[in-house]
Scaffold this motif. Structure first.
Motif, mmCIF file in Angstrom:
data_model
loop_
_atom_site.group_PDB
_atom_site.id
_atom_site.type_symbol
_atom_site.label_atom_id
_atom_site.label_comp_id
_atom_site.label_asym_id
_atom_site.label_seq_id
_atom_site.Cartn_x
_atom_site.Cartn_y
_atom_site.Cartn_z
ATOM 1 N N HIS A 98 3.212 11.724 -0.144
ATOM 2 C CA HIS A 98 3.017 10.412 0.466
ATOM 3 C C HIS A 98 2.019 9.525 -0.265
ATOM 4 C CE1 HIS A 98 5.619 11.658 3.616
ATOM 5 N NE2 HIS A 98 4.801 12.575 4.070
ATOM 6 N N TYR A 104 1.554 10.243 7.880
ATOM 7 C CA TYR A 104 2.425 9.683 6.860
ATOM 8 C C TYR A 104 3.858 10.157 7.096
ATOM 9 C CZ TYR A 104 -1.251 7.663 3.946
ATOM 10 O OH TYR A 104 -2.277 6.876 3.463
ATOM 11 N N PHE A 153 1.775 4.133 7.638
ATOM 12 C CA PHE A 153 0.501 3.785 7.022
ATOM 13 C C PHE A 153 -0.339 3.057 8.040
ATOM 14 C CE2 PHE A 153 -2.045 0.575 4.670
ATOM 15 C CZ PHE A 153 -2.919 1.460 4.065
ATOM 16 N N ASP A 192 -4.763 -2.789 9.027
ATOM 17 C CA ASP A 192 -3.835 -2.429 7.962
ATOM 18 C C ASP A 192 -4.209 -3.130 6.671
ATOM 19 O OD1 ASP A 192 -0.997 -4.601 8.728
ATOM 20 O OD2 ASP A 192 -3.158 -4.971 8.674
ATOM 21 N N GLU A 200 -4.555 -4.012 3.140
ATOM 22 C CA GLU A 200 -3.594 -3.496 2.177
ATOM 23 C C GLU A 200 -4.073 -3.669 0.753
ATOM 24 O OE1 GLU A 200 -2.170 -6.042 0.250
ATOM 25 O OE2 GLU A 200 -3.486 -7.300 1.389
ATOM 26 N N GLU A 206 -1.324 9.053 -0.765
ATOM 27 C CA GLU A 206 -2.460 8.397 -0.116
ATOM 28 C C GLU A 206 -3.460 7.940 -1.166
ATOM 29 O OE1 GLU A 206 -5.709 9.229 3.472
ATOM 30 O OE2 GLU A 206 -4.424 10.846 2.753
ATOM 31 N N SER A 229 0.841 -1.183 0.000
ATOM 32 C CA SER A 229 0.000 0.000 0.000
ATOM 33 C C SER A 229 0.885 1.244 0.000
ATOM 34 C CB SER A 229 -0.953 -0.023 1.190
ATOM 35 O OG SER A 229 -1.802 -1.147 1.087
ATOM 36 N N SER A 230 0.522 2.246 0.774
ATOM 37 C CA SER A 230 1.281 3.486 0.785
ATOM 38 C C SER A 230 2.336 3.518 1.876
ATOM 39 C CB SER A 230 0.319 4.671 0.982
ATOM 40 O OG SER A 230 -0.640 4.706 -0.050
ATOM 41 N N LEU A 231 2.580 2.373 2.512
ATOM 42 C CA LEU A 231 3.498 2.337 3.643
ATOM 43 C C LEU A 231 4.867 2.887 3.272
ATOM 44 C CD1 LEU A 231 4.362 1.466 6.504
ATOM 45 C CD2 LEU A 231 4.917 -0.769 5.529
#
Length: 439
Positions: A233, A382, A385, A429, A431, A235, A162-164
């Motif tokens: 970041h 951020y 995540f 979380d 994902e 999102e 994901s955006s981690l």
């Protein structure tokens, strides 16, 4: 299949029961599931999702060797036909388990290329595909190796999802601090940091591609629009399909995605690909996940657009029971539009209220409101995540109608926060294995 049951059985690893599509598809396909629950999700044996006939509790991430041994013993005692997951970090485990047990799967080497962004970039580049300039960093102290790239650049964990941690560095002067920050974020969230990828930022809109591979043939089912995130970041925001692209651009995307399957060695099963169209025309893959994206959201999108039961066919491939060849021709003609509005966090702190979701449950355009964050949960800023607040999944006559609906949601959904985060707790979380704006 066993003598006791004519139905094939698959072990499904770390699928959230709140996301129903894979369970429903298994039921339609006549496939039984043995569910390996997520450690943070309580699943009752007397209230199992559709198609689930048993639970098998394994610590896939904390004790993979023990989990593999338990899976082997289960297979010896009561054979199953395959192992699958929709959870990106579990893809290597599932590939190794299938390989060790002699079951259908992509194999450990292909799983490595699909899950380690460093290896993926190297293999795509070696195959001559469109790849931005990139550098792999195995230690944050080596950040200067990436200073020669054209800026801005994007820094991301090699095994992130994901955006981690995904963060844009605008200048060489900011690179060291961004690398240090992403490295620490990855260590905190994943419990380890195996390395980073730093790659040149790709301007242009982002798209997602849902595909099925069988025996080396690849069929692109749907191409969807994912917005034009600028960073820093990335999102998640929207996913609307089918994308309004000229035929020539769609064909260019299809060729690049099919070639990426070959470069990574993914010959069987579903994939979820994220890419950007540089200049609005030239596809550059961000990443390809060897699974159904978004813990099943990609099934909803692809099936809504094509009328094909995406997850059912993917499960048949995993069980070795798929009989109809996919072929590698053009994408199916869309029959409708499908969309996912990913409610943005819009801030950080402790959630006190989420406005506008309850009213959507009775909206005739909405099939599912999947809520993952709730009042009392803490959203960290951020590049960490925390998770997606909610998905709003809807069907429409066309993508223009879906876009209008998303504009309405932008105005009607709001999250309130307080900065009281003393008792910080981990939250969901869920994902989507995707990258800038991303599965």
């Amino acid at each position: 299949m066993t003598a006791d049951s004519p139905r094939p059985t698959l072990v499904l690893v770390y699928q959230r029961t709140s996301l129903p599509w894979v369970f429903e598809s298994a039921q339609r396909a006549g496939i039984d599931l043995v569910l390996v629950p997520r450690p943070d999700e309580a699943v009752s044996a007397d209230r199992l999702p559709p198609a689930v006939v048993d639970l098998l509790r394994l610590d896939v991430e904390g004790d993979p060797a023990g989990a593999l041994d338990a899976l082997r013993r289960r297979h010896e005692a009561n054979a199953f036909q395959g192992v699958v997951t929709l959870y990106d970090p579990a893809v290597p485990f599932v590939a190794e388990a299938a390989e060790l047990l002699g079951l259908p799967g992509i194999g450990r080497d292909a799983a490595l290329g699909a899950q380690d962004k460093r290896v993926m970039r190297e293999r795509l580049a070696a195959a001559g595909l469109n790849v931005p300039g990139f550098v792999r960093l195995d230690d944050p102290a080596d950040w200067e190796k990436a200073a020669r790239l054209a800026f801005p650049v994007v820094v991301k964990p090699a095994h992130g999802f994901s955006s981690l941690g995904v963060t844009k560095a605008e200048t060489p002067q900011s690179l060291k601090s961004v690398v240090d920050e992403v490295w620490q974020t990855s260590a905190n969230k994943l419990g380890r940091t195996d390395g980073l990828v730093v790659e040149e930022y790709l301007d242009g809109p982002e798209f997602a591609v849902e595909s099925l591979a069988q025996g080396g043939d690849v069929r692109v089912l749907a191409i969807g629009y994912k917005g034009d995130p600028q960073g820093p970041h990335f999102e998640e925001g929207v996913y609307r399909a089918p994308a309004a692209l000229p035929d020539a651009v769609q064909e260019s995307v299809r060729r690049e995605v099919v070639a990426a399957h070959r470069a990574l060695g993914i010959t069987d099963g579903p994939t979820h690909t994220e890419l950007r169209l540089r200049g609005g025309e030239t596809p550059y893959l961000l990443e390809m996940g060897a699974r159904i994206g978004g813990s099943g959201v990609s099934h909803y999108i692809a099936s809504g657009v094509t009328g094909i039961d995406f997850a059912a066919q993917a499960l048949r491939i995993a069980a070795g029971t798929a009989t109809e060849p996919l072929g590698s021709g053009p994408s199916p003609t869309p029959v409708a539009a499908a969309a996912n509005y990913i409610v943005p966090c819009g801030g950080s702190g402790r959630i006190t209220a989420i406005h506008g979701l309850a009213e959507l449950r009775d909206d005739p355009r909405v099939d599912h409101v999947v809520q993952m964050l709730f009042p009392g949960d803490v959203v960290r800023p951020y590049p960490d995540f925390t998770g997606y607040p909610a998905f709003v999944l809807s069907r429409h006559a066309d993508t223009a109608e879906a876009e209008e609906f998303h504009r309405f949601l932008e105005q009607s959904i709001r999250i309130d926060y307080t900065d009281d985060t003393v008792d910080t707790v981990d939250t969901d979380d869920t994902e989507d294995t995707d990258h800038e704006g991303q599965a």
